[in-house]
Design a protein around this motif. Structure first.
Motif, short mmCIF file in Angstrom:
data_model
loop_
_atom_site.label_atom_id
_atom_site.label_comp_id
_atom_site.label_asym_id
_atom_site.label_seq_id
_atom_site.Cartn_x
_atom_site.Cartn_y
_atom_site.Cartn_z
N ALA A 89 -10.62 45.56 7.05
CA ALA A 89 -9.35 46.04 6.48
C ALA A 89 -8.81 45.09 5.42
N VAL A 90 -9.07 43.78 5.60
CA VAL A 90 -8.61 42.78 4.63
C VAL A 90 -9.83 41.96 4.20
N GLY A 98 -0.54 39.09 6.14
CA GLY A 98 -1.60 38.46 5.37
C GLY A 98 -1.69 38.99 3.95
N VAL A 99 -1.66 40.30 3.82
CA VAL A 99 -1.70 40.91 2.47
C VAL A 99 -0.49 40.45 1.66
N ALA A 100 0.67 40.33 2.30
CA ALA A 100 1.87 39.89 1.60
C ALA A 100 1.74 38.48 1.07
N GLY A 115 5.33 37.04 5.42
CA GLY A 115 4.12 36.80 4.64
C GLY A 115 4.42 36.38 3.22
N ILE A 116 5.41 37.02 2.59
CA ILE A 116 5.80 36.63 1.24
C ILE A 116 6.23 35.17 1.21
N ILE A 117 7.04 34.77 2.18
CA ILE A 117 7.52 33.39 2.22
C ILE A 117 6.36 32.42 2.41
N ALA A 118 5.43 32.75 3.31
CA ALA A 118 4.27 31.88 3.52
C ALA A 118 3.44 31.76 2.25
N ALA A 122 4.98 45.10 0.08
CA ALA A 122 4.17 44.00 -0.44
C ALA A 122 3.56 44.34 -1.79
N ASP A 123 3.16 45.59 -1.98
CA ASP A 123 2.50 45.99 -3.21
C ASP A 123 3.41 45.90 -4.43
#
Length: 292
Positions: free
Chosen positions: A73-74, A47-49, A237-240, A282-283
């Motif tokens: 957390a998110v 999700g964060v990604a 997540g990045i792709i989504a 991700a960061d």
């Protein structure tokens, strides 16, 4: 069928959609579905990604016992708690009616992080594949093994779907030995792309990205440090997130693999070749996007 090397110069020929100034809705909404008692953090990483990749809104659907903690957390996400099985996974009985309706208001849906392969995961993926929503789909982790039995449903997505298997998941999908996948990962990826009519990312030390027509791109890899727990969740997540921004499936897959790999390279230079964490991958993504 062509083969290409995935480089930044080649990617610049197919740039990502540039978000315009405006509301977060214009950058797209992502729904991430997954998690279990044993692996509750996979959906957090994914999700964060999605947000690091530029998506505007995030929804996370996970087991009810993790929902409150996940929401803290998110805090950027809307978190949906779902009934769970005795084993601590999402109970598909209730999720099958709730989640497809949510997908109708999303630009992309990621299903699988933190799910184990089995009937429950297969039922969850079927719920989205059978729905008439237009959202792009990323199918990962526990849902991949059962896709061979749903090949026509995946094909009906008409190129909107991306799968991200490692060698073990690909072996279960194609019902062959893992050694056969490792011996010729490109052949396995092309076979899966032909079977499912979707974009396939065959993950490994070197990753192959294959479209439904068999055209393939090779990424040489971001280093040994990317072989760490949660790294695959960040990639999906990045792709989504890129799909939510408006990139079509193949473009999102190519850019996603590149961004993930480049994040690994940067962390290896700063932290060391191994030892960095998936959450740190991700960061790195926003800075890489700014530079390209």
């Amino acid at each position: 069928m062509t083969e290409n090397r995935l480089t930044l110069d080649r990617l610049r020929q197919t740039p990502l959609p540039v978000p315009e100034e405006g509301s977060k809705e214009q950058r797209g909404t992502v729904l991430v579905v997954g998690g279990s008692v044993e692996v509750p953090g996979a959906v957090l990483l994914a999700g964060v990604a999605t947000l690091r990749a530029g998506a505007g809104r995030l929804r996370i659907a996970t087991i009810a016992s993790s929902a409150a903690i996940m929401a803290v957390a998110v805090p950027e996400a809307r978190v949906i708690g779902l009934a769970e099985t005795e084993e601590g996974s999402i109970d598909p009985a209730g999720a099958q009616t709730r989640l497809p309706a949510m997908a109708e208001r999303c630009q992309s849906v990621l299903v699988g992080p933190g799910l184990s392969a089995g009937k429950a995961a297969e039922a969850l993926s079927h719920a989205f594949l059978a729905a008439e929503a237009k959202a792009a789909l990323v199918l990962d982790a526990g849902v991949i093994a059962g896709l061979g039995r749903q090949s026509e449903a995946v094909r009906s997505c008409r190129g909107r779907a991306v799968i991200t298997p490692h060698a073990g998941e690909m072996a279960r999908l194609l019902e062959i030995e893992r050694g056969a996948v490792e011996a010729d990962p490109l052949a396995a990826a092309r076979r899966a792309a032909d079977l499912l009519g979707c974009v396939v990312i065959m993950k490994g030390a070197k990753s192959w990205i294959v479209d439904p027509g068999g055209a393939a791109w090779l990424y040489e890899g971001g280093g040994a440090g990317l072989a760490t727990s949660g790294s695959g969740d960040v990639l999906s997540g990045i792709i989504a997130g890129l799909l939510a921004r408006g990139a079509e499936a193949m473009r999102a897959a190519l850019w996603g693999v590149y961004l993930h790999g480049q994040a690994g390279r940067r962390l290896a230079e700063r932290v060391g070749p191994v030892g960095f964490l998936a959450r740190e991958i991700a960061d790195e993504v926003p800075a890489i996007l700014r530079e390209v």
